[in-house]
Every structure is written in structure tokens, then in C-alpha cells.
Motif scaffolding. Structure first.
Motif, mmCIF file in Angstrom:
data_model
loop_
_atom_site.group_PDB
_atom_site.id
_atom_site.type_symbol
_atom_site.label_atom_id
_atom_site.label_comp_id
_atom_site.label_asym_id
_atom_site.label_seq_id
_atom_site.Cartn_x
_atom_site.Cartn_y
_atom_site.Cartn_z
ATOM 1 N N ARG A 181 48.915 35.504 20.120
ATOM 2 C CA ARG A 181 49.150 36.716 20.899
ATOM 3 C C ARG A 181 49.237 36.384 22.383
ATOM 4 N NH1 ARG A 181 50.045 40.805 16.972
ATOM 5 N NH2 ARG A 181 49.028 39.969 15.113
ATOM 6 N N VAL A 182 50.059 37.152 23.090
ATOM 7 C CA VAL A 182 50.235 36.973 24.527
ATOM 8 C C VAL A 182 49.229 37.847 25.272
ATOM 9 C CG1 VAL A 182 51.823 37.258 26.474
ATOM 10 C CG2 VAL A 182 52.675 36.415 24.265
ATOM 11 N N ALA A 183 48.578 37.270 26.282
ATOM 12 C CA ALA A 183 47.606 38.000 27.096
ATOM 13 C C ALA A 183 47.861 37.701 28.568
ATOM 14 C CB ALA A 183 46.179 37.615 26.708
ATOM 15 N N ILE A 184 47.242 38.494 29.435
ATOM 16 C CA ILE A 184 47.433 38.343 30.880
ATOM 17 C C ILE A 184 46.100 38.574 31.589
ATOM 18 C CG2 ILE A 184 48.108 40.779 31.141
ATOM 19 C CD1 ILE A 184 50.123 39.857 33.274
ATOM 20 N N GLU A 185 45.821 37.737 32.588
ATOM 21 C CA GLU A 185 44.574 37.854 33.358
ATOM 22 C C GLU A 185 44.873 37.665 34.846
ATOM 23 O OE1 GLU A 185 42.125 38.623 31.478
ATOM 24 O OE2 GLU A 185 42.414 37.627 29.543
ATOM 25 N N ARG A 186 43.946 38.118 35.669
ATOM 26 C CA ARG A 186 44.044 37.899 37.114
ATOM 27 C C ARG A 186 43.552 36.505 37.485
ATOM 28 N NH1 ARG A 186 40.761 43.264 38.389
ATOM 29 N NH2 ARG A 186 39.772 42.419 36.532
ATOM 30 N N ILE A 187 44.113 35.973 38.561
ATOM 31 C CA ILE A 187 43.711 34.675 39.105
ATOM 32 C C ILE A 187 43.065 34.894 40.467
ATOM 33 C CG2 ILE A 187 44.587 32.526 40.119
ATOM 34 C CD1 ILE A 187 46.656 32.402 37.944
ATOM 35 N N GLU A 188 41.967 34.204 40.707
ATOM 36 C CA GLU A 188 41.302 34.229 42.008
ATOM 37 C C GLU A 188 41.182 32.803 42.533
ATOM 38 O OE1 GLU A 188 40.676 36.967 43.515
ATOM 39 O OE2 GLU A 188 40.791 38.439 41.874
ATOM 40 N N TYR A 189 41.253 32.656 43.851
ATOM 41 C CA TYR A 189 41.157 31.353 44.498
ATOM 42 C C TYR A 189 39.846 31.257 45.276
ATOM 43 C CZ TYR A 189 46.119 31.157 43.444
ATOM 44 O OH TYR A 189 47.329 31.171 42.779
ATOM 45 N N GLY A 190 39.263 30.071 45.281
ATOM 46 C CA GLY A 190 38.038 29.838 46.020
ATOM 47 C C GLY A 190 38.308 29.574 47.495
ATOM 48 N N ALA A 191 37.241 29.356 48.244
ATOM 49 C CA ALA A 191 37.363 29.114 49.680
ATOM 50 C C ALA A 191 38.170 27.861 49.983
ATOM 51 C CB ALA A 191 35.965 29.016 50.302
ATOM 52 N N ASP A 192 38.162 26.894 49.060
ATOM 53 C CA ASP A 192 38.915 25.660 49.266
ATOM 54 C C ASP A 192 40.356 25.746 48.760
ATOM 55 O OD1 ASP A 192 38.419 25.790 46.569
ATOM 56 O OD2 ASP A 192 37.658 23.734 46.386
ATOM 57 N N GLY A 193 40.768 26.941 48.311
ATOM 58 C CA GLY A 193 42.126 27.134 47.822
ATOM 59 C C GLY A 193 42.317 26.840 46.357
ATOM 60 N N ALA A 194 41.293 26.343 45.678
ATOM 61 C CA ALA A 194 41.407 26.021 44.254
ATOM 62 C C ALA A 194 41.246 27.277 43.405
ATOM 63 C CB ALA A 194 40.352 24.994 43.860
ATOM 64 N N ILE A 195 41.878 27.277 42.223
ATOM 65 C CA ILE A 195 41.757 28.400 41.296
ATOM 66 C C ILE A 195 40.368 28.387 40.663
ATOM 67 C CG2 ILE A 195 42.702 29.494 39.235
ATOM 68 C CD1 ILE A 195 45.316 28.051 39.782
ATOM 69 N N LEU A 196 39.755 29.559 40.602
ATOM 70 C CA LEU A 196 38.456 29.679 39.959
ATOM 71 C C LEU A 196 38.638 29.777 38.443
ATOM 72 C CD1 LEU A 196 36.808 32.275 42.380
ATOM 73 C CD2 LEU A 196 36.613 29.775 42.425
ATOM 74 N N PRO A 197 37.664 29.297 37.658
ATOM 75 C CA PRO A 197 37.766 29.426 36.198
ATOM 76 C C PRO A 197 38.021 30.869 35.778
ATOM 77 C CG PRO A 197 35.963 27.975 36.778
ATOM 78 C CD PRO A 197 36.452 28.569 38.075
ATOM 79 N N ILE A 198 38.822 31.040 34.729
ATOM 80 C CA ILE A 198 39.283 32.361 34.297
ATOM 81 C C ILE A 198 38.591 32.734 32.990
ATOM 82 C CG2 ILE A 198 41.298 33.700 33.609
ATOM 83 C CD1 ILE A 198 42.931 31.528 35.232
ATOM 84 N N ARG A 199 38.077 33.928 32.937
ATOM 85 C CA ARG A 199 37.448 34.442 31.723
ATOM 86 C C ARG A 199 38.423 35.345 30.979
ATOM 87 N NH1 ARG A 199 31.560 37.030 32.130
ATOM 88 N NH2 ARG A 199 31.186 34.846 32.624
ATOM 89 N N MET A 200 38.624 35.086 29.688
ATOM 90 C CA MET A 200 39.522 35.919 28.899
ATOM 91 C C MET A 200 38.931 37.310 28.704
ATOM 92 S SD MET A 200 41.118 33.293 26.074
ATOM 93 C CE MET A 200 39.602 32.402 25.725
ATOM 94 N N SER A 201 39.810 38.306 28.678
ATOM 95 C CA SER A 201 39.339 39.686 28.571
ATOM 96 C C SER A 201 40.143 40.433 27.531
ATOM 97 C CB SER A 201 39.473 40.388 29.927
ATOM 98 O OG SER A 201 40.847 40.624 30.237
ATOM 99 N N ASP A 202 39.617 41.592 27.154
ATOM 100 C CA ASP A 202 40.345 42.536 26.302
ATOM 101 C C ASP A 202 40.954 43.660 27.121
ATOM 102 O OD1 ASP A 202 39.753 41.213 23.827
ATOM 103 O OD2 ASP A 202 37.722 41.999 23.995
ATOM 104 N N ALA A 203 40.464 43.852 28.346
ATOM 105 C CA ALA A 203 41.016 44.896 29.226
ATOM 106 C C ALA A 203 40.560 44.621 30.657
ATOM 107 C CB ALA A 203 40.571 46.279 28.782
ATOM 108 N N TRP A 204 41.391 45.012 31.621
ATOM 109 C CA TRP A 204 41.038 44.948 33.037
ATOM 110 C C TRP A 204 41.855 45.966 33.802
ATOM 111 C CZ3 TRP A 204 45.162 43.333 36.167
ATOM 112 C CH2 TRP A 204 46.177 42.622 35.538
ATOM 113 N N THR A 205 41.414 46.307 35.015
ATOM 114 C CA THR A 205 42.072 47.331 35.814
ATOM 115 C C THR A 205 43.008 46.685 36.821
ATOM 116 O OG1 THR A 205 40.165 48.799 35.582
ATOM 117 C CG2 THR A 205 41.731 49.286 37.350
ATOM 118 N N ARG A 206 44.236 47.140 36.819
ATOM 119 C CA ARG A 206 45.247 46.595 37.709
ATOM 120 C C ARG A 206 45.011 47.025 39.151
ATOM 121 N NH1 ARG A 206 51.754 47.627 37.046
ATOM 122 N NH2 ARG A 206 52.496 45.796 38.164
#
Length: 332
Positions: free
Chosen positions: A307-332
Motif C-alpha cells: 500500500r502507498v502511504a505519505i508522511e511529513r518530513i522534518e529537518y534538524g538544526a544541522d539540516g539532516a532529515i529526522l527519523p520518520i514515524r509511520m502513521s495511519d492519519a495526520w493533519t495537513r
């Protein structure tokens, strides 16, 4: 006979036009507010290897997708990330003249990618079987993101010993203005980068790059926070080991600094991988679109549909991507 329409009895004054503009702006703001306040429910749709692209206010997703017993390429489009309209098939293998040159009777399409340049859409795709003969990558062109895409007439890339020609991804380097093709992985577990010619359907040269740590397949490149981010899949695609890992560099071809895992199996979702990364057209938020196994347990191998899913990406202070937690729902 007068062919011109009659003049209206009275023309709207400037105030009327200003009021009309206010109504349009207010309607747009309401629409945007509604989109940004919406709940996005995962998974979005059946499918695997999703390549996503933002076009105007819409997000388009091109997965490996099956209709009945025959795998085909379809496109799915949405403005709200909730309701998706299917288009296609966007490419008919019957129109690919070179498809049977390998002597095989049956062929499998998977792992598509797309990029737009000057109003033309270039559609890249993997062609198997992968074991009996070397896999190949094709490229087709179309005038709209919904296709139909017309094949270029020959393979763009064919595998060889130590390299599997699979999982294409084309990246426009914002620093050099060059279009780069990333491909490879699976049994060969090798990554190659090629500079494309201006026509985007032929290769100018190979650019040497190193193999990132834990690279298996499905490379994707994006540029953010002044850093080149190479994300890719690791592990076996039918097992819990399948995951997304990550390296950064100061150039689009390395050398790579390994940053660890971004997406890994949890107790509810297994085998996240083969992804793409885009910016939300509504607010500029970076998003990762990926596939996973839902409703499974244990380490695999799993059966059934990914199945295809979509999540938000956040970057840390050093510009690196933070680890991503899979979800069943999130608010756009």
C-alpha cells in the motif's frame, strides 16, 4: 450580418471588478484553509514503488500497480491528498517496439519515475524479467502528466554484470542545471549515476559515485537546506528488513555521509520503502511517499498487496532529515 456580440447595456465599474477579485481571493483562502486543515488517512491506495510529483496545486503519484493479473502503469492525482482520481494506463507495452528484443515472452513493468521539462513529461520505467535476461530502463514522453506516454524507441539503459538497470530516478541539479539519472540495485546492489543529454532520452556520460552504506535499491535524490539528500531502500522487499536509509553529500554524486535509517518496520506497518520526496503544493511542507505492508505480522516474507502511504518530513538544526514515524492519519 453582424458577427460581433452586442455590447452590454452597462459595463461594470472598477469597484465591481475589485469586488470580484476579493470574492476570488476569499474563495481561494477558504479552499486553502480547508486543504491545510484536512486529515490525511494512510494508506492512500494499493500499489508499490510510488513516484510522486507536484504539478500546480495537484500531487500526482505513479506506482507499480496491478489491475487484475496484468501489472500496468496508472497515474493518480489529487489536490487534497484524500481523494484520488485514476488516469490511464499511461503507457501501453504493446507500443514499446523493443520490448521483446530480449527473447522473453512475458515482461513486467515496475518502479516508474517522471520529470517535467518545458511542458513535456518524461516517464522512466523498469522492464523485466530481471533474472532470465538483464533488466532494462525505458523512457517515454507525453504532453500531460496523465499521458499517454510515447516510448522513445529504444532502451535508455540495459543491465550488465554487477549492475541491475532498475529503479530509475531523474533529478534536476539546481546547482549545475544538469539532469542526472540514478539507477541500480537489487541483486547487483550497485548504484550508478548518469548525466542525461538535453533530450532527456539519451545518456551523455556516467559519473562515478560510491555505494552508500546499506544501499539495496530505489535511490531518490532531493536538495534541501543546502544539502544533497540521497535516500534509498535497504533489505528484502517482502520482509520486515525492508526500510529507508539515508546519506548526505555536498554534491549530487557524493562522497556520501551515512545518516542512518529514516523509516523502519513497527508493530503495525512492515517493510516501508521505495519512496519519493516532494513538497506539498499547498504549503511547501516536504513529504515522503512510500509503500508498506499493512495488516501483517512477523518478519515475512509477506504476501498480498503493498500500500502507498505519505508522511511529513522534518529537518534538524544541522539540516539532516529526522527519523520518520509511520502513521495511519495526520493533519495537513
Amino acid at each position: 450580418m453582424n458577427s460581433h456580440p452586442a455590447e452590454p447595456e452597462s459595463r461594470p465599474k472598477h469597484g465591481g471588478r475589485f469586488a470580484a477579485r476579493l470574492v476570488c481571493c476569499f474563495t481561494l483562502l477558504l479552499t486553502l484553509h480547508g486543504a491545510l486543515g484536512a486529515t490525511i488517512t494512510n494508506p492512500l491506495m494499493p500499489g508499490a514503488d510510488p513516484h510522486a510529483i507536484s504539478i500546480g496545486q495537484s500531487v500526482w503519484i505513479y506506482p507499480t500497480w496491478s489491475k487484475g493479473a496484468a501489472p500496468q502503469f496508472f497515474a493518480f492525482a489529487s489536490e487534497d491528498l484524500q481523494h484520488w482520481q485514476r488516469h490511464g494506463p499511461v503507457l501501453d507495452f504493446a507500443d514499446v517496439s523493443w520490448i521483446k528484443d530480449d527473447g522473453q515472452a512475458q515482461h513486467f513493468p515496475w518502479a516508474p519515475a517522471i520529470i517535467e521539462r518545458q511542458g513535456v513529461f518524461y516517464f522512466y520505467y523498469s522492464v523485466g524479467p530481471q533474472r532470465q535476461t538483464p533488466a532494462r530502463i525505458g523512457v517515454a514522453r507525453g504532453d500531460t502528466p496523465a499521458g499517454p506516454f510515447r516510448d522513445s524507441g529504444k532502451p535508455l539503459l540495459t543491465g550488465e554484470k554487477g549492475f541491475e538497470a532498475i529503479d530509475p530516478m531523474v533529478f534536476l541539479d539546481p546547482q549545475s542545471g544538469k539532469y542526472l539519472l540514478y539507477a541500480g540495485g537489487s541483486a547487483g546492489a550497485g548504484l550508478k549515476v548518469f548525466e542525461l543529454n538535453d533530450d532527456l532520452i539519451s545518456i551523455a556520460r556516467e559519473i562515478k559515485t560510491g555505494r552508500p552504506p546499506k544501499f539495496t535499491e530505489g535511490a531518490f535524490m532531493h536538495y534541501a537546506e543546502g544539502i544533497y539528500h540521497l535516500t534509498y531502500s535497504h533489505g528484502r522487499w517482502r520482509e520486515a528488513s525492508y526500510s529507508v536509509h539515508y546519506a548526505t553529500a555536498l554534491t549530487p554524486t557524493g562522497p556520501w555521509t551515512y545518516r542512518g535509517a529514516l523509516l523502519e518496520s513497527d508493530n503495525k506497518h512492515k517493510g516501508p520503502g521505495h519512496h519519493s520526496i516532494i513538497q506539498d503544493p499547498a504549503n511547501g511542507q516536504w513529504l515522503i511517499v512510500y509503500h508498506r505492508w499493512n495488516g501483517t505480522s512477523g518478519d515475512g516474507p509477506y504476501k498480498g498487496m503493498r500500500r502507498v502511504a505519505i508522511e511529513r518530513i522534518e529537518y534538524g538544526a544541522d539540516g539532516a532529515i529526522l527519523p520518520i514515524r509511520m502513521s495511519d492519519a495526520w493533519t495537513r
